[in-house]
Design an enzyme around this catalytic site. Structure first.
Site, short mmCIF file in Angstrom:
data_model
loop_
_atom_site.label_atom_id
_atom_site.label_comp_id
_atom_site.label_asym_id
_atom_site.label_seq_id
_atom_site.Cartn_x
_atom_site.Cartn_y
_atom_site.Cartn_z
N LYS A 175 -3.78 -10.05 -27.11
CA LYS A 175 -3.76 -8.65 -27.50
C LYS A 175 -2.54 -8.40 -28.39
O LYS A 175 -2.64 -7.96 -29.50
CB LYS A 175 -3.71 -7.72 -26.29
N TRP A 222 -10.28 -2.74 -16.35
CA TRP A 222 -9.52 -3.96 -16.05
C TRP A 222 -8.93 -3.93 -14.66
O TRP A 222 -8.93 -4.94 -13.94
CB TRP A 222 -8.46 -4.24 -17.12
N ASP A 228 -0.30 -5.89 -14.78
CA ASP A 228 -1.08 -6.51 -15.85
C ASP A 228 -0.69 -5.77 -17.14
O ASP A 228 -1.09 -4.63 -17.35
CB ASP A 228 -2.57 -6.35 -15.55
#
Ligand code: PLP
Length: 373
Positions: free
Chosen positions: A206, A111, A182
């Protein structure tokens, strides 16, 4: 089956280990069902206007609850945007660069890498630390980071959802460099000190709700650094001025985030859920570590509490394991398509019973395979 019996039977639901969209608390789903036809205004939430005063009141209560749960200081704005965390990969450089031409990024997993690739379109990216050469099996200690002094901000990913590595410390930076995080896959899984950050963002799917809404927490001095160069939708300042309603926002998804936060607050908030997350992840890692049948390759001090990737010592048995686990009503244990293997995502809403059921299934599979081989 009548509705009470269905509820007792958990509606026939499996334990869902998907990394995202992920399992939601059952109480939240029941509340959605109960309120679906008439929310608080004579209409379904699906039919409600983002300008409805009742919805304004509700979104203010969501923000107030989040501020309590995360102890968000007054000089931070809370936004609920669309476009996912992926859109923030672009919004962060677009909004934060100002007159500067460089930004710092930590490359600690897949990511992070995606965030770097997107930012490279807008600025010169200085990779201040990089664990890619060892296939993201650890986090680079801060002593080894090379931080240039001309960067507009420093970006890192607090939990690498695919690689299963998680920061349990916050990088130290000079006060002039805003820290951007993030937190898509571990937000609200533990207490954090928001005042250490310039921007925090997280796709909801999530740990805090369904896909389609993205939480952004941004410090007041950072919302208007690049006045003219940004599409209206992507400008923090516009979204702040319009209370996240610069266009029609994803109302239903935002509402569900509100229900999840309500559930989390009742549970006791991040400090309480952190204890549960420690317990759940320890159970699973301890089981994996004592076995020579399963293994996890991440350095112990860097392992994620949220996403536990693992392999079988004999990789040819992995697809068999996945099909057996589905028979045990344990779903979405496949690793990310880019890395393979298995991954159990055990966010806040995964009950400890789900983790115990997974371990029981792993043990059964190991016994059966050992008999055959
Ligand atoms: C899932 C994820 C993303 C991407 O989120 P989208 O909402 O699909 O854009 C970004 N970063 C991390 C850490 C993630 O886990």
């Amino acid at each position: 089956m009548n509705s009470k019996a269905k509820a007792r039977n958990n509606y026939g639901r499996a334990y869902n280990f998907c990394a995202g969209p992920s399992t939601l608390p059952l109480e939240v789903l029941e509340k959605i069902q109960e309120e679906l036809f008439n929310w608080r205004n004579g209409a379904s939430i699906l039919e409600t206007s983002h300008r409805d005063p009742v919805f304004y009141e509700y979104t203010e209560s969501i923000e107030a609850r989040l501020r309590r749960l995360m102890e968000i200081p007054e000089n931070y704005h809370v936004l609920f945007l669309s476009g996912g965390a992926t859109n923030q990969f672009a919004m962060v450089p677009l909004n934060l660069l100002g007159e500067k031409k460089r930004a710092g990024y930590v490359n600690s997993g897949i990511w992070s890498k995606k965030a770097i690739n997107e930012a490279s379109k807008f600025c010169d990216v200085a990779v201040v630390a990089n664990s890619e050469p060892s296939n993201y099996d650890h986090l680079p200690a801060q002593d080894d980071w090379q931080i240039p002094d001309d960067i507009a901000y420093l970006h890192y990913t607090t939990n690498e959802t695919i690689n299963g590595v998680e920061f349990n410390w916050i990088p130290e930076l000079p006060a002039s460099v805003p820290l951007v995080a993030d937190m898509s896959s571990n937000i609200l899984s533990r207490p954090i000190d928001v005042s250490r950050f310039g921007v925090i963002y997280a796709g909801a799917q999530k740990n805090i709700g369904p896909a389609g809404v993205t939480l952004v927490i941004v410090r007041d001095d950072l919302i208007n650094l690049s006045p003219n160069k940004i599409p209206g939708m992507m400008k923090y300042n516009n979204q702040v001025e319009n209370q996240s309603r610069y266009n029609t926002p994803p109302i239903f998804n935002w509402y569900v985030v509100g229900l999840v936060l309500e559930w989390l607050e009742k549970l006791g908030g991040p400090a309480v859920v952190e204890k549960q997350n420690i317990e759940k992840s320890k159970l699973l890692y301890d089981y994996i570590d004592q076995s020579n049948f399963y293994h996890n390759r991440v350095v112990k001090s860097c392992r994620s509490r949220m996403n536990v990737p693992f392999n079988l010592a004999n990789e040819s048995l992995e697809s068999k394991f996945l099909s057996i686990s589905r028979e045990h009503k344990l779903t979405n244990l496949d690793g990310h398509r880019s890395v393979g293997g298995m991954r159990a995502s055990i966010y806040n809403a995964m009950p400890i019973d789900g983790v115990n059921a997974l371990i029981a299934c792993m043990e059964v599979f190991k016994e059966q395979s050992n008999v055959v081989s």
